[in-house]
Design a protein around this motif. Sequence first.
Motif, PDB file in Angstrom:
ATOM      1  N   ILE A  98       0.850  -1.208   0.000  1.00 31.50           N
ATOM      2  CA  ILE A  98       0.000   0.000   0.000  1.00 31.50           C
ATOM      3  C   ILE A  98       0.883   1.253   0.000  1.00 31.50           C
ATOM      4  O   ILE A  98       0.652   2.207  -0.746  1.00 31.50           O
ATOM      5  N   ARG A  99       1.942   1.234   0.815  1.00 33.43           N
ATOM      6  CA  ARG A  99       2.802   2.411   0.875  1.00 33.43           C
ATOM      7  C   ARG A  99       3.476   2.664  -0.483  1.00 33.43           C
ATOM      8  O   ARG A  99       3.664   3.807  -0.887  1.00 33.43           O
ATOM      9  N   LYS A 100       3.803   1.579  -1.189  1.00 38.48           N
ATOM     10  CA  LYS A 100       4.394   1.741  -2.532  1.00 38.48           C
ATOM     11  C   LYS A 100       3.405   2.372  -3.501  1.00 38.48           C
ATOM     12  O   LYS A 100       3.774   3.190  -4.344  1.00 38.48           O
ATOM     13  N   LEU A 101       2.142   1.954  -3.385  1.00 41.92           N
ATOM     14  CA  LEU A 101       1.112   2.562  -4.247  1.00 41.92           C
ATOM     15  C   LEU A 101       1.021   4.061  -3.973  1.00 41.92           C
ATOM     16  O   LEU A 101       0.908   4.871  -4.898  1.00 41.92           O
ATOM     17  N   VAL A 102       1.070   4.403  -2.691  1.00 40.09           N
ATOM     18  CA  VAL A 102       0.980   5.813  -2.297  1.00 40.09           C
ATOM     19  C   VAL A 102       2.194   6.584  -2.828  1.00 40.09           C
ATOM     20  O   VAL A 102       2.079   7.695  -3.342  1.00 40.09           O
ATOM     21  N   LEU A 103       3.350   5.953  -2.735  1.00 41.75           N
ATOM     22  CA  LEU A 103       4.585   6.563  -3.237  1.00 41.75           C
ATOM     23  C   LEU A 103       4.454   6.882  -4.724  1.00 41.75           C
ATOM     24  O   LEU A 103       4.774   7.995  -5.170  1.00 41.75           O
ATOM     25  N   ALA A 104       3.953   5.887  -5.488  1.00 43.43           N
ATOM     26  CA  ALA A 104       3.830   6.083  -6.934  1.00 43.43           C
ATOM     27  C   ALA A 104       2.833   7.202  -7.254  1.00 43.43           C
ATOM     28  O   ALA A 104       3.011   7.945  -8.218  1.00 43.43           O
ATOM     29  N   GLN A 105       1.791   7.318  -6.445  1.00 44.59           N
ATOM     30  CA  GLN A 105       0.747   8.308  -6.739  1.00 44.59           C
ATOM     31  C   GLN A 105       1.089   9.708  -6.229  1.00 44.59           C
ATOM     32  O   GLN A 105       0.864  10.696  -6.899  1.00 44.59           O
ATOM     33  N   PHE A 106       1.627   9.754  -4.983  1.00 41.28           N
ATOM     34  CA  PHE A 106       1.756  11.062  -4.326  1.00 41.28           C
ATOM     35  C   PHE A 106       3.191  11.430  -3.927  1.00 41.28           C
ATOM     36  O   PHE A 106       3.413  12.514  -3.377  1.00 41.28           O
ATOM     37  N   GLY A 107       4.134  10.506  -4.113  1.00 42.39           N
ATOM     38  CA  GLY A 107       5.526  10.839  -3.814  1.00 42.39           C
ATOM     39  C   GLY A 107       5.980  10.380  -2.436  1.00 42.39           C
ATOM     40  O   GLY A 107       5.191   9.963  -1.587  1.00 42.39           O
ATOM     41  N   GLN A 108       7.306  10.512  -2.252  1.00 38.96           N
ATOM     42  CA  GLN A 108       7.989   9.954  -1.079  1.00 38.96           C
ATOM     43  C   GLN A 108       7.487  10.511   0.256  1.00 38.96           C
ATOM     44  O   GLN A 108       7.221   9.768   1.193  1.00 38.96           O
ATOM     45  N   GLU A 109       7.377  11.825   0.323  1.00 38.00           N
ATOM     46  CA  GLU A 109       7.062  12.428   1.618  1.00 38.00           C
ATOM     47  C   GLU A 109       5.681  12.001   2.114  1.00 38.00           C
ATOM     48  O   GLU A 109       5.508  11.608   3.278  1.00 38.00           O
ATOM     49  N   ILE A 110       4.724  12.021   1.216  1.00 33.42           N
ATOM     50  CA  ILE A 110       3.360  11.641   1.606  1.00 33.42           C
ATOM     51  C   ILE A 110       3.324  10.151   1.959  1.00 33.42           C
ATOM     52  O   ILE A 110       2.678   9.740   2.929  1.00 33.42           O
ATOM     53  N   ALA A 111       4.047   9.344   1.200  1.00 31.66           N
ATOM     54  CA  ALA A 111       4.086   7.896   1.500  1.00 31.66           C
ATOM     55  C   ALA A 111       4.720   7.648   2.867  1.00 31.66           C
ATOM     56  O   ALA A 111       4.217   6.851   3.670  1.00 31.66           O
ATOM     57  N   ASP A 112       5.805   8.328   3.140  1.00 28.70           N
ATOM     58  CA  ASP A 112       6.491   8.150   4.431  1.00 28.70           C
ATOM     59  C   ASP A 112       5.607   8.573   5.606  1.00 28.70           C
ATOM     60  O   ASP A 112       5.701   8.020   6.694  1.00 28.70           O
ATOM     61  N   ASN A 113       4.787   9.572   5.376  1.00 31.20           N
ATOM     62  CA  ASN A 113       3.966  10.117   6.464  1.00 31.20           C
ATOM     63  C   ASN A 113       2.613   9.442   6.630  1.00 31.20           C
ATOM     64  O   ASN A 113       1.884   9.751   7.575  1.00 31.20           O
TER      65      ASN A 113
END
Length: 255
Positions: free
Chosen positions: A194-209
Amino acid sequence: MRKNIVAGNWKMNTNLQEGIELAKAINERVKTNNCDTGSTGVVIAPPFSHLYAVNEVIDPKKICLAAQNCATEEQGAYTGEISAKMLKSIGVKAVILGHSERRAYYGETSETLLKKVNLVLKNEMKPIFCCGEKLEQREAGNHFTVVENQIKEVLFKLSAQEFEKVVIAYEPVWAIGTGKTATAEQAQEIHAFIRKLVLAQFGQEIADNKTILYGGSCKPSNAKELFGKADVDGGLIGGASLKADDFLGIINKME
Ligand code: PEP
């Protein structure tokens, strides 16, 4: 830094007096958690009928009040429904949306959930968005695709600014109320996905947070192992949130 959260979903349990007692017992024993700004958070989601009264007995700095659902419409002739605006007006801070019981018994679809998510955000509350596969979908190896579609069809329709306010709860349907918990490895695998999906959609910072909770037969005895995984940021708790001792036992496992 992402926030760790333990959220209790009371479902359709407790009468008003029992609900108030439970909320008081939790409130007395929750320590330093801060609903808005702390690094950990405690959330309780009593039934609609209890929300106003429960809000009177909890410290909003310790416990964040959540509802279990809201209407798809803003207001009007929708007998029996409760709007996001009504919830906001009585002190609700977050709303659980897309729980598998609502998807299964009340026909909630991605389309209805997107409307609800938007209304919750419009009223400055946090959506706690549930996703997760059924047993047959896991057995067929389709769990990644199921979860991906549930997230993409609703959450990836939001702007980055809106998405930042959402908490995701991964809840495999086969683990909810069954006593069959996902292993910590199974939870970690899909949370990382799920975090990888978020990374692909919204970028590193949003995925990390992004806070991603695990839900499904989580209890004091397995919470530590689950929450110890890198991408598991707390839990959405059903049955074990109805006893203050058990709920506190889980909260205490949060880092
Ligand atoms: C839930 O319904 O969100 C849930 C996680 O339930 P339980 O903890 O009882 O499995």
